[in-house]
Design a protein around this motif. Structure first.
Motif, mmCIF file in Angstrom:
data_model
loop_
_atom_site.group_PDB
_atom_site.id
_atom_site.type_symbol
_atom_site.label_atom_id
_atom_site.label_comp_id
_atom_site.label_asym_id
_atom_site.label_seq_id
_atom_site.Cartn_x
_atom_site.Cartn_y
_atom_site.Cartn_z
ATOM 1 N N SER A 2 59.735 76.270 -0.267
ATOM 2 C CA SER A 2 60.027 75.224 0.715
ATOM 3 C C SER A 2 58.943 75.129 1.770
ATOM 4 C CB SER A 2 61.370 75.486 1.385
ATOM 5 O OG SER A 2 62.404 75.462 0.420
ATOM 6 N N PRO A 6 55.110 72.071 0.709
ATOM 7 C CA PRO A 6 54.764 71.035 1.705
ATOM 8 C C PRO A 6 53.467 71.352 2.442
ATOM 9 C CG PRO A 6 57.081 71.554 1.840
ATOM 10 C CD PRO A 6 56.463 72.590 0.932
ATOM 11 N N SER A 10 50.311 68.929 2.506
ATOM 12 C CA SER A 10 49.751 68.427 3.764
ATOM 13 C C SER A 10 48.231 68.504 3.724
ATOM 14 C CB SER A 10 50.296 69.233 4.943
ATOM 15 O OG SER A 10 49.757 70.541 4.971
ATOM 16 N N ALA A 34 54.402 66.863 6.774
ATOM 17 C CA ALA A 34 54.520 67.950 5.800
ATOM 18 C C ALA A 34 54.316 69.305 6.465
ATOM 19 C CB ALA A 34 53.513 67.749 4.673
ATOM 20 N N ALA A 38 57.039 72.403 6.570
ATOM 21 C CA ALA A 38 56.679 73.758 6.166
ATOM 22 C C ALA A 38 57.030 74.762 7.270
ATOM 23 C CB ALA A 38 55.188 73.826 5.831
ATOM 24 N N SER A 70 56.978 61.095 9.488
ATOM 25 C CA SER A 70 56.839 60.452 8.181
ATOM 26 C C SER A 70 57.246 58.983 8.259
ATOM 27 C CB SER A 70 57.671 61.182 7.127
ATOM 28 O OG SER A 70 59.066 61.013 7.358
ATOM 29 N N ALA A 189 61.906 67.632 -0.596
ATOM 30 C CA ALA A 189 60.751 67.821 0.283
ATOM 31 C C ALA A 189 59.461 67.802 -0.515
ATOM 32 C CB ALA A 189 60.885 69.131 1.054
ATOM 33 N N LEU A 190 59.500 68.415 -1.700
ATOM 34 C CA LEU A 190 58.323 68.400 -2.570
ATOM 35 C C LEU A 190 58.113 67.017 -3.169
ATOM 36 C CD1 LEU A 190 56.021 69.747 -4.073
ATOM 37 C CD2 LEU A 190 57.661 70.525 -5.797
ATOM 38 N N THR A 193 56.625 64.430 -0.610
ATOM 39 C CA THR A 193 55.192 64.558 -0.354
ATOM 40 C C THR A 193 54.371 64.101 -1.553
ATOM 41 O OG1 THR A 193 55.371 66.901 -0.989
ATOM 42 C CG2 THR A 193 55.398 66.397 1.360
#
Length: 377
Positions: A2, A6, A10, A34, A38, A70, A189-190, A193
């Motif tokens: 997690s 990210p 980034s 991101a 993280a 974001s 989250a992955l 991004t």
């Protein structure tokens, strides 16, 4: 995972922001988002090992900041006004509420309800922006659906946290709903991004394609793009048994304009001509700059006489001075109209050029047809 993934994404986004043209905006905000996500994951993992003020208040605030950034990045990416006030108010309200329910009136499930509700609001705003204003392409729809899924997951977790039952007040409690919620957030989250990278590269690809097909000064089609559209128009005309019409337009005494007023004014005249003529063409007519002061127009479903009438209207439009800061200028137009089978781009250009030569020889500021066009019309 997690925090690491990210963080790595980034770095990719920051790299893209440095290498992409400045016209593609928002990537730096996505990259900063991101980083915040993280940091949030690291602080949540340290729950119990660091003070609660850090693992609870800073972590949740960092998460809100990341989601807010974001959203700002996506608004900039699509050329919309950034909703800074909405994002800042959401972050401040969330941070203040979490602080109150940690130090003044401790309530774990209250904090959980508050943060998931605010996340659902931010996710929903992001999903709406992508699905309604992001255009209809796979990458944008994919990213919009990811935020929609996050919206639904956060809303459900908010609702369930209001009636926790016998669940322990711990972020890592063995509560099936909490475990599913955490899994969805970590996975998304992955994906989000990755979705940002996909959307950015798709925009770059589209921009490069557009640049390769347009004239940099006027924004009109260039000769290469015009040739591609001509081939499609010729095939359609051949299939329907119709003729194909092309106009060659040349601005009169353009060299004199450059010599007398300067090349900057000459460029403004070319842009003025392009904008005014493009505004009167139909949706299936194509206007291109062939080079210098020469332009080409492909007319859809126009006979020779109809083309002559439209060319005359363009000539009259051009000779009227609209911008007092520009010199008055005129144009000469040659009209070519051939049966679709014979209407190759080279053949149409040759016939239209001969008609243009007659217009210039006849005194300029004229429209001329060749014998081939008259026979077809």
């Amino acid at each position: 995972m997690s925090s690491v993934m990210p963080g790595l994404m980034s770095m990719v986004l920051f790299s893209l922001n440095r290498s992409f043209p400045s016209s593609i905006r928002g990537l730096n905000y996505w990259a900063a988002s991101a980083v915040c996500i993280a940091v949030t994951a690291v602080l949540f993992a340290l729950r119990g090992a660091v003070p609660d003020g850090v693992s609870v208040i800073v972590a949740n605030t960092s998460m809100l900041v990341g989601i807010g950034l974001s959203l700002i990045g996506t608004e900039l990416f699509f050329g919309r006004q950034p909703s800074w006030r909405f994002v800042i108010v959401t972050i401040l309200f969330g941070s203040a509420s979490i602080s109150w329910m940690l130090w003044v009136h401790p309530n774990y499930f209250g904090r959980l309800s508050c943060i998931t509700a605010l996340l659902a609001v931010l996710y929903a705003a992001h999903a709406r922006l992508l699905l309604f204003f992001g255009g209809r392409n796979f990458n944008t729809l994919f990213l919009g659906l990811m935020f929609l899924a996050l919206t639904i997951a956060s809303a459900i977790r908010c609702a369930t946290s209001m009636s926790p039952g016998d669940v322990a007040p711990d972020i890592f409690a063995r509560d099936p709903v909490q475990l599913v919620y955490l899994a969805i957030n970590n996975f998304m989250a992955l994906l989000v991004t990755v979705g940002f990278v996909m959307v950015a590269t798709n925009r770059l690809h589209a921009q490069l394609e557009r640049q390769s097909a347009t004239d940099p000064l006027t924004g009109l089609l260039n000769r290469r793009a015009f040739a591609v559209l001509h081939a499609k128009a010729q095939e359609r005309a051949r299939r329907l048994g119709r003729s194909l019409t092309m106009l060659i337009v040349d601005l009169d005494h353009f060299k004199t304009i450059n010599d007398r007023y300067g090349h900057d004014t000459g460029d403004r005249v070319l842009v003025d001509f392009a904008e005014r003529v493009a505004s009167v063409l139909g949706p299936y007519d194509y206007l291109a700059r062939f080079g210098g002061e020469e332009f080409a127009i492909l007319l859809a479903d126009a006979s020779a006489q109809e083309a002559f009438g439209r060319a005359s209207a363009i000539r009259q439009l051009v000779q009227v001075q609209v911008d007092c800061d520009l010199p008055t200028y005129t144009c000469s137009i040659g009209v070519a109209c051939l049966d679709a089978a014979d209407a190759t781009l080279a053949r149409l250009s040759s016939v239209a050029d001969r008609a243009l030569y007659r217009a210039k020889s006849g005194g300029r500021n004229r429209v001329e047809l060749t014998d081939e066009a008259l026979a077809t019309g």
